[in-house]
Design an enzyme around this catalytic site. Structure first.
Site, mmCIF file in Angstrom:
data_model
loop_
_atom_site.group_PDB
_atom_site.id
_atom_site.type_symbol
_atom_site.label_atom_id
_atom_site.label_comp_id
_atom_site.label_asym_id
_atom_site.label_seq_id
_atom_site.Cartn_x
_atom_site.Cartn_y
_atom_site.Cartn_z
ATOM 1 N N ASP A 251 0.823 -1.221 0.000
ATOM 2 C CA ASP A 251 0.000 0.000 0.000
ATOM 3 C C ASP A 251 0.856 1.269 0.000
ATOM 4 O O ASP A 251 0.691 2.146 0.853
ATOM 5 C CB ASP A 251 -0.915 0.027 1.231
ATOM 6 C CG ASP A 251 -1.729 -1.241 1.398
ATOM 7 O OD1 ASP A 251 -2.101 -1.841 0.372
ATOM 8 O OD2 ASP A 251 -2.003 -1.627 2.554
ATOM 9 N N GLU B 195 -11.309 -0.071 -3.699
ATOM 10 C CA GLU B 195 -10.495 0.508 -2.635
ATOM 11 C C GLU B 195 -9.401 1.391 -3.238
ATOM 12 O O GLU B 195 -9.364 1.622 -4.436
ATOM 13 C CB GLU B 195 -9.854 -0.607 -1.790
ATOM 14 C CG GLU B 195 -8.932 -1.521 -2.579
ATOM 15 C CD GLU B 195 -8.357 -2.651 -1.744
ATOM 16 O OE1 GLU B 195 -8.698 -2.764 -0.564
ATOM 17 O OE2 GLU B 195 -7.556 -3.426 -2.295
#
Length: 532
Positions: free
Chosen positions: A85, A274
């Site tokens: 991420d 997301e």
């Protein structure tokens, strides 16, 4: 009497013949280079040194093998740890990447199990000024009783931005507490220390406009040219709403960057899953995200499953227009799938995308949700659209040669095998290279020794229980040897600065520090080094 003379003469003749035969044997051996006599060496000590070198050579193990990142490739960025991420901060001519700190999880039998993400309460940080050699800044302990945000239980998917507050640079680090809220930490430095300025979440489902978000996580943050800050977040797919989940949000931040203003507004991202991202290029705003994995038939022109898609607007709050996809799922490039998480940033007038893939864990034989960060170029067409990006192991070009004539933190690495990075016992915020075994190595890309060349090498080390050495080699771990620094045994964690002369070398070369020692394991720890 005559008989005695005859016997004596015969003995002398025999002795002479024997001496002649011995000389002939010696001469033959010398000619073949097989005879070593005391006169062929200057001293007995030199003979002992030869024997020691022979024993040393026979005792060393083969070089450790690189795992997950081959020499010459630049992806993944680091191969001695995981990092997912990614989010980028450009500050003072360096790129800092902040990552979810994936750590191996084990079952009751001691075997690696699938990543549940439930125990992740730290964020990893690395930085580089050339995008190839990366310095490890360790972990930010965000959540839990020992973390900065004690109210939080996890820390995922960071986002960071710098803003001048009262004339002083401040850094604001946003993170997801699992999928239930978003928090913020602040610091005066991109590497900390960090504090929780509000002692509670910044955004919850009680925040106006956020009540019906499935996953309250994955923040992105942006400060516009007028100083106004914005935060983007959200994700998830409500039942039956795969095509238009309406779970992405944008909201204004207060001037202090640790408060929100007004109500969160919906971003109508098709097939939203997301991973919000936000960039401004010229006068146009780009919202990027990961599409969901709906397996049914999609409307023509919709984003495929698990790809990075983007929308455009003339305002940071919208309205938004869907524009297409730019990065396929990691499975398309690396034959190992999973979610797709990214950040886009500008550095030295070029645009880049950082994203994660399970390449390292795949190489380790355990692709179970443990991700590593990669980097590739981003290109825009004249009309402002983004060209499709090809992810690969090669990565990006090095922006400038590496300077060996300044103090180099040992945890600055382009390639490696065998080693680990750990916190210094003297200063937990400082990192050192550790777990060094015989045959381990680290490498740096395109080191510039200049036209004059280096004459010496200095390193700060804490020796182990047995003597060891650092070999300095060019081109590869088995390349040309230009120097050797002996590391004596010493008390653990007592660092000393050692120096050795080197062969003069000019120009740009890959540099490898190869670690050797008869002790085999935990030879020493390395803090920093430099050439002179």
């Amino acid at each position: 009497m005559n008989r005695r003379l005859l016997v004596a003469a015969s003995l002398l003749a025999i002795i002479g013949i024997a001496a002649l035969l011995i000389r002939i044997i010696e001469f033959s051996a010398e000619e073949e280079g097989k005879l070593v006599t005391p006169t062929s060496l200057a001293t007995t000590e030199e003979l002992d040194e030869v024997k020691q070198e022979e024993n040393k050579t026979e005792s060393i193990k083969p070089l450790a093998a690189a795992v997950g990142k081959e020499i010459g490739n630049h992806n993944p960025l680091v191969s001695y740890r995981f990092g997912a991420d990614p989010y980028a901060l450009v500050y003072e001519d360096r790129v800092y990447l902040y990552m979810t700190n994936d750590m191996l999880e084990y079952d009751d039998k001691g075997e690696v199990k699938d990543n549940t993400y439930s125990s992740i309460n730290k964020l990893g940080v690395i930085s580089s000024e050339d995008l190839v050699n990366w310095t490890d800044h360790g972990e930010i302990h965000v959540a839990g009783k020992d973390g900065a945000a004690k109210w939080a239980t996890q820390s995922w998917a960071p986002a960071i931005v710098q803003k001048a507050i009262d004339g002083k640079d401040k850094f604001f680090l946003y993170f997801a507490n699992n999928a239930s809220s978003i928090g913020v930490l602040t610091s005066d430095s991109p590497t900390g220390p960090w504090i929780d300025p509000i002692g509670k979440p910044l955004i919850t489902r009680e925040t106006p406009g956020a009540a019906d978000i499935t996953w309250l996580f994955d923040p992105a943050v942006f400060v516009d040219d007028d100083g106004q800050g914005y935060i983007y977040f959200g994700g998830g797919v409500p039942q039956g709403k795969d095509a238009m989940p309406n779970t992405a949000r944008v909201m204004k931040l207060g001037d202090d960057m640790i408060s929100v203003v007004g109500e969160a507004e919906v971003i109508p991202a098709p097939y939203m899953f997301e991973n919000s991202g936000i960039n401004k290029v010229g006068d146009q705003y780009y919202y990027t995200y990961c599409s969901n994995f709906y397996s049914g038939t999609r409307k023509e022109g919709s984003p495929p499953a698990g790809e990075i898609a983007y929308m455009v607007s003339e305002s940071p709050m919208g309205p938004w227009t869907y524009a297409g996809t730019i990065l396929k799922n990691p499975g398309h490039f690396f034959q190992v799938g999973g979610n797709n998480h990214h950040v886009i940033f500008e550095f030295h007038s070029n645009w880049y995308i950082a994203y994660h893939a399970q390449t390292l864990s795949k190489a380790m034989g355990m692709a179970k949700g443990y991700r590593s960060t990669h980097l590739n170029r981003v290109s825009f067409n004249e009309d402002g659209s983004i060209q499709e990006i090809a992810a690969d192991y090669k990565g990006v070009e090095q922006l400038k040669p590496f300077n060996p004539y300044v103090r180099v933190e040992a945890e600055t690495i382009g390639w490696n095998a065998g080693i680990k990075i750990e916190a210094s016992s003297a200063n937990s915020s400082h990192r050192v290279v550790a777990d060094i075994d015989d045959g381990d190595w680290i490498g740096l890309s395109n080191v510039d020794f200049g036209s004059s060349g280096a004459a010496s090498f200095t390193a700060s080390v804490a020796g182990g229980s047995t003597p060891a050495a650092i070999e300095l080699r060019l081109g590869s771990p088995e390349g040309e040897l230009i120097g050797r620094l002996d590391v004596p045994a010493s008390a653990e964690d007592q660092y000393v600065e050692l120096k050795t002369e080197t062969t003069s070398v000019q120009g740009v070369h890959h540099l490898f520090l190869v670690f050797r020692g008869s002790g085999s394991t935990n030879l020493f720890k390395l803090d920093y080094w430099k050439f002179e």
